[in-house]
Motif scaffolding. Structure first.
Motif, PDB file in Angstrom:
ATOM      1  N   ALA A  31      92.984  43.281  46.342  1.00  0.00           N
ATOM      2  CA  ALA A  31      93.698  43.051  44.792  1.00  0.00           C
ATOM      3  C   ALA A  31      93.898  44.512  44.201  1.00  0.00           C
ATOM      4  CB  ALA A  31      92.810  42.036  44.214  1.00  0.00           C
ATOM      5  N   ASP A  32      94.244  44.208  43.377  1.00  0.00           N
ATOM      6  CA  ASP A  32      94.336  45.623  42.309  1.00  0.00           C
ATOM      7  C   ASP A  32      94.550  44.765  40.679  1.00  0.00           C
ATOM      8  OD1 ASP A  32      95.058  47.180  44.366  1.00  0.00           O
ATOM      9  OD2 ASP A  32      97.094  47.182  44.364  1.00  0.00           O
ATOM     10  N   GLU A  33      93.557  46.122  40.114  1.00  0.00           N
ATOM     11  CA  GLU A  33      93.682  45.462  38.432  1.00  0.00           C
ATOM     12  C   GLU A  33      93.224  46.736  37.754  1.00  0.00           C
ATOM     13  OE1 GLU A  33      93.925  42.223  37.235  1.00  0.00           O
ATOM     14  OE2 GLU A  33      94.437  41.421  39.758  1.00  0.00           O
ATOM     15  N   THR A  34      94.352  46.399  36.671  1.00  0.00           N
ATOM     16  CA  THR A  34      94.328  47.722  35.582  1.00  0.00           C
ATOM     17  C   THR A  34      94.038  47.184  34.590  1.00  0.00           C
ATOM     18  OG1 THR A  34      95.909  48.621  37.215  1.00  0.00           O
ATOM     19  CG2 THR A  34      95.594  49.337  34.699  1.00  0.00           C
ATOM     20  N   ILE A  35      93.454  47.815  33.591  1.00  0.00           N
ATOM     21  CA  ILE A  35      93.110  47.614  32.185  1.00  0.00           C
ATOM     22  C   ILE A  35      93.399  48.811  30.792  1.00  0.00           C
ATOM     23  CG2 ILE A  35      90.682  47.494  32.080  1.00  0.00           C
ATOM     24  CD1 ILE A  35      91.260  44.906  30.239  1.00  0.00           C
ATOM     25  N   ARG A 135      89.841  46.156  48.804  1.00  0.00           N
ATOM     26  CA  ARG A 135      90.260  45.769  50.352  1.00  0.00           C
ATOM     27  C   ARG A 135      89.654  45.328  50.671  1.00  0.00           C
ATOM     28  NH1 ARG A 135      93.463  47.658  47.110  1.00  0.00           N
ATOM     29  NH2 ARG A 135      95.281  48.788  48.041  1.00  0.00           N
ATOM     30  N   PHE A 136      89.822  43.693  51.239  1.00  0.00           N
ATOM     31  CA  PHE A 136      88.885  42.854  52.309  1.00  0.00           C
ATOM     32  C   PHE A 136      89.543  42.297  52.619  1.00  0.00           C
ATOM     33  CE2 PHE A 136      90.204  41.692  48.100  1.00  0.00           C
ATOM     34  CZ  PHE A 136      91.386  40.528  48.087  1.00  0.00           C
ATOM     35  N   TYR A 137      88.296  41.387  53.136  1.00  0.00           N
ATOM     36  CA  TYR A 137      88.475  40.407  54.816  1.00  0.00           C
ATOM     37  C   TYR A 137      87.942  38.547  53.870  1.00  0.00           C
ATOM     38  CZ  TYR A 137      90.590  43.424  57.831  1.00  0.00           C
ATOM     39  OH  TYR A 137      91.709  44.503  58.639  1.00  0.00           O
ATOM     40  N   ARG A 138      88.057  38.115  54.412  1.00  0.00           N
ATOM     41  CA  ARG A 138      87.752  36.447  54.266  1.00  0.00           C
ATOM     42  C   ARG A 138      86.710  36.477  54.671  1.00  0.00           C
ATOM     43  NH1 ARG A 138      92.546  34.109  57.568  1.00  0.00           N
ATOM     44  NH2 ARG A 138      91.294  33.969  59.377  1.00  0.00           N
ATOM     45  N   ALA A 139      86.145  34.914  53.812  1.00  0.00           N
ATOM     46  CA  ALA A 139      84.432  35.023  54.590  1.00  0.00           C
ATOM     47  C   ALA A 139      84.563  34.655  55.805  1.00  0.00           C
ATOM     48  CB  ALA A 139      84.278  33.868  53.036  1.00  0.00           C
ATOM     49  N   ASP A 140      85.863  33.405  56.448  1.00  0.00           N
ATOM     50  CA  ASP A 140      85.513  32.922  57.545  1.00  0.00           C
ATOM     51  C   ASP A 140      86.493  33.842  58.243  1.00  0.00           C
ATOM     52  OD1 ASP A 140      86.194  32.025  59.968  1.00  0.00           O
ATOM     53  OD2 ASP A 140      85.193  29.805  59.133  1.00  0.00           O
ATOM     54  N   ALA A 153      90.845  31.740  48.560  1.00  0.00           N
ATOM     55  CA  ALA A 153      89.985  32.030  48.092  1.00  0.00           C
ATOM     56  C   ALA A 153      89.494  32.810  48.115  1.00  0.00           C
ATOM     57  CB  ALA A 153      88.814  31.270  49.154  1.00  0.00           C
ATOM     58  N   ALA A 154      89.024  34.229  48.951  1.00  0.00           N
ATOM     59  CA  ALA A 154      88.405  35.358  48.860  1.00  0.00           C
ATOM     60  C   ALA A 154      89.759  36.204  47.926  1.00  0.00           C
ATOM     61  CB  ALA A 154      89.049  36.474  50.117  1.00  0.00           C
ATOM     62  N   VAL A 155      91.061  36.428  48.037  1.00  0.00           N
ATOM     63  CA  VAL A 155      91.850  36.973  47.097  1.00  0.00           C
ATOM     64  C   VAL A 155      91.767  36.200  45.550  1.00  0.00           C
ATOM     65  CG1 VAL A 155      94.276  37.388  45.419  1.00  0.00           C
ATOM     66  CG2 VAL A 155      93.830  36.898  48.551  1.00  0.00           C
ATOM     67  N   LYS A 156      91.146  35.356  45.290  1.00  0.00           N
ATOM     68  CA  LYS A 156      90.875  34.113  43.977  1.00  0.00           C
ATOM     69  C   LYS A 156      89.659  34.492  43.674  1.00  0.00           C
ATOM     70  CE  LYS A 156      90.760  29.813  41.548  1.00  0.00           C
ATOM     71  NZ  LYS A 156      89.306  29.994  40.923  1.00  0.00           N
ATOM     72  N   ALA A 157      88.968  35.180  44.409  1.00  0.00           N
ATOM     73  CA  ALA A 157      87.394  35.106  43.973  1.00  0.00           C
ATOM     74  C   ALA A 157      87.558  37.153  43.265  1.00  0.00           C
ATOM     75  CB  ALA A 157      86.173  35.352  44.792  1.00  0.00           C
ATOM     76  N   MET A 158      88.009  37.475  44.173  1.00  0.00           N
ATOM     77  CA  MET A 158      87.979  39.112  44.534  1.00  0.00           C
ATOM     78  C   MET A 158      88.697  39.347  42.896  1.00  0.00           C
ATOM     79  SD  MET A 158      86.732  42.018  45.115  1.00  0.00           S
ATOM     80  CE  MET A 158      85.725  41.851  46.699  1.00  0.00           C
ATOM     81  N   THR A 159      89.716  38.682  43.070  1.00  0.00           N
ATOM     82  CA  THR A 159      90.639  38.735  41.485  1.00  0.00           C
ATOM     83  C   THR A 159      90.296  38.286  40.120  1.00  0.00           C
ATOM     84  OG1 THR A 159      92.606  38.370  42.352  1.00  0.00           O
ATOM     85  CG2 THR A 159      92.770  37.909  40.210  1.00  0.00           C
ATOM     86  N   GLU A 160      89.110  37.723  40.517  1.00  0.00           N
ATOM     87  CA  GLU A 160      88.927  36.833  39.174  1.00  0.00           C
ATOM     88  C   GLU A 160      87.628  38.059  38.822  1.00  0.00           C
ATOM     89  OE1 GLU A 160      87.402  32.702  39.879  1.00  0.00           O
ATOM     90  OE2 GLU A 160      90.129  31.865  39.319  1.00  0.00           O
TER      91      GLU A 160
END
Length: 177
Positions: A31-35, A135-140, A153-160
């Motif tokens: 996930a990459d976010e910029t503001i 950078r991350f790995y899903r929970a399960d 679910a991991a991408v959504k949670a991290m991005t939010e």
């Protein structure tokens, strides 16, 4: 006889290859976010630079830290769903950046089994730009995770989480929070 043996070997190799293709486990996610923030980089960095102070993130209700901004420092952040422990891997006041990683997972608090992140402040026109990469790995980490613990679910949670934090930082620095 040789032809039958060759067929059996070919079939066995095909089954092994097919099994390996389905048993690869999780793949790294990103996930990459910029503001953009209407403030000089030094002012933005002032709000971010203390690893143990994440008061700019509205999703974090409490933070406790040890070690300051030294490599190996640790912080425990409290979310509405539970605590996460993170460790500081790199820090540069001059470059206005730091990198950290999840030290102790808590799948009830956040649907990832591991993550690392890096936050950087740079000049952008008359203001600043803050980039947060993770950078991350899903929970399960099994081959067939339930929907609430899978890659999506991991991408959504991290991005939010990152977007909420960057928006909170922007509001704080620009005087709206």
């Amino acid at each position: 006889m040789t032809r039958i043996l060759k067929s059996i070997c070919a079939l066995t190799l095909s089954l092994i290859a097919a099994t390996a293709a389905f048993a690869h486990g999780p793949t790294p996610q990103r996930a990459d976010e910029t503001i953009a923030i209407a403030a000089p980089p030094a002012k933005v960095w002032e709000a971010l630079k203390n690893f143990g102070d994440v008061s700019w993130h509205p999703g974090i209700t409490k933070a406790e830290a040890t070690g300051g901004n030294d490599t190996g420092a640790s912080r425990t952040i409290t979310l509405a769903t539970g605590n996460l422990v993170e460790g500081l891997d790199e820090y540069s006041d001059e470059e206005m950046t730091y990198g950290y990683r999840l030290s102790t997972e808590n799948l009830e608090a956040f649907p990832v089994s591991f993550y690392s992140g890096k936050i950087t402040v740079t000049a952008a026109g008359d203001g600043s730009e803050v980039t947060w990469i993770s950078r991350f790995y899903r929970a399960d980490t099994g081959n067939f995770p339930p929907e609430h613990l899978n890659d999506a679910a991991a991408v959504k949670a991290m991005t939010e989480f990152m977007q909420q934090g960057l928006n909170g930082l922007k509001a704080k620095v620009e005087g709206q929070g």
